[in-house]
Design an enzyme around this catalytic site. Structure first.
Site, PDB file in Angstrom:
ATOM      1  N   THR A 169      -0.872   7.535  -1.048  1.00 57.86           N
ATOM      2  CA  THR A 169      -2.185   7.427  -1.689  1.00 57.86           C
ATOM      3  C   THR A 169      -3.058   6.340  -1.070  1.00 57.86           C
ATOM      4  O   THR A 169      -4.265   6.324  -1.295  1.00 57.86           O
ATOM      5  CB  THR A 169      -2.013   7.109  -3.180  1.00 57.86           C
TER       6      THR A 169
ATOM      7  N   ASP B  38       4.615  -6.688  10.373  1.00 57.77           N
ATOM      8  CA  ASP B  38       5.674  -6.297  11.305  1.00 57.77           C
ATOM      9  C   ASP B  38       5.645  -7.158  12.562  1.00 57.77           C
ATOM     10  O   ASP B  38       6.694  -7.559  13.080  1.00 57.77           O
ATOM     11  CB  ASP B  38       5.529  -4.822  11.685  1.00 57.77           C
TER      12      ASP B  38
ATOM     13  N   ARG C 108       0.846  -1.185   0.000  1.00 57.92           N
ATOM     14  CA  ARG C 108       0.000   0.000   0.000  1.00 57.92           C
ATOM     15  C   ARG C 108       0.884   1.239   0.000  1.00 57.92           C
ATOM     16  O   ARG C 108       1.704   1.426   0.886  1.00 57.92           O
ATOM     17  CB  ARG C 108      -0.917  -0.016   1.230  1.00 57.92           C
TER      18      ARG C 108
ATOM     19  N   ASP D 240       0.336  -3.544  12.734  1.00 67.32           N
ATOM     20  CA  ASP D 240       0.739  -4.039  11.423  1.00 67.32           C
ATOM     21  C   ASP D 240       1.036  -5.531  11.538  1.00 67.32           C
ATOM     22  O   ASP D 240       2.000  -5.933  12.191  1.00 67.32           O
ATOM     23  CB  ASP D 240       1.978  -3.277  10.930  1.00 67.32           C
TER      24      ASP D 240
END
Length: 207
Positions: A106, A201, A102, A198
């Protein structure tokens, strides 16, 4: 087209997964266990046929899997933990990988890798990603799968939010989504709230 798997074991393990004090080793184990448990619901509609076998006692007609074979497609990198655990349940399944990230500015998906089974169009596809956030990556992945001939696709995620579900339904209304929980919303950075951080992660111990 959204199914929330509310089994107590799944909800308990998900709560442990959310805890910020859960380290990478335990997070990986929990995510793997969750994927395996959720796979029972996601594969509930696989076809069966009656076949003849011999037990140690007598002959019997028993149900075995039939119909289209399964393909597991993991969205890199966090989806790997899900495909690795599910393939232990269904070792005949072929495994594909889609590399999507991603864009932080944006929030749109960018494809950098795609390796799928050559017969993907002849298989049921279980698309795997722990998080359905904006929905951009899932929509892009489904676009890629359809472009390669896949017609039976199901999306399995650990966490979803209404924004992501709406995005998938708008682009691909026939796609069934299986999730362990539907969280509240996305924050200004596109993270699921309350979420679990995340997933990639936390699985791999990176930041």
């Amino acid at each position: 087209m959204l199914t929330i798997v509310s089994h107590p074991l799944i909800q308990h393990k998900l709560s442990l997964l959310r805890d910020k004090n859960t380290g990478s080793k335990d997070f990986r184990e929990l995510a793997s266990e969750l994927a395996m448990l959720m796979a029972f619901e996601a594969t509930r509609d696989l076809e069966l046929e009656e076949v003849d076998i011999e037990t140690p006692v007598t002959g019997a007609r028993v149900p075995m899997l039939s119909g289209k074979k399964l393909a597991l497609v993991a969205i890199l990198r966090a989806g790997l933990i899900m495909s690795d655990s599910i393939v232990r349940l269904i070792p005949a399944a072929k495994v594909g990988h889609l590399g999507l990230y991603r864009d932080p500015d944006t929030l749109k998906p960018v494809t950098y890798y795609a390796k799928l089974p050559s017969d993907i169009g002849e298989r049921r596809v279980l698309l795997l990603d722990p998080m359905l956030a904006t929905g951009g990556s899932a929509v892009q992945a489904i676009n890629l799968l359809k472009a390669q001939g896949a017609t039976q696709i199901k999306l399995m995620v650990i966490l979803a939010v209404p924004e992501g579900v709406a995005a998938v339904e708008a682009a691909h209304p026939e796609i069934e989504i299986v999730a362990a929980a539907l969280d509240s919303h996305l924050n200004d950075h596109g993270y699921i709230v309350p979420g679990l951080g995340d997933a990639g992660d936390r699985i791999y111990g990176t930041k």
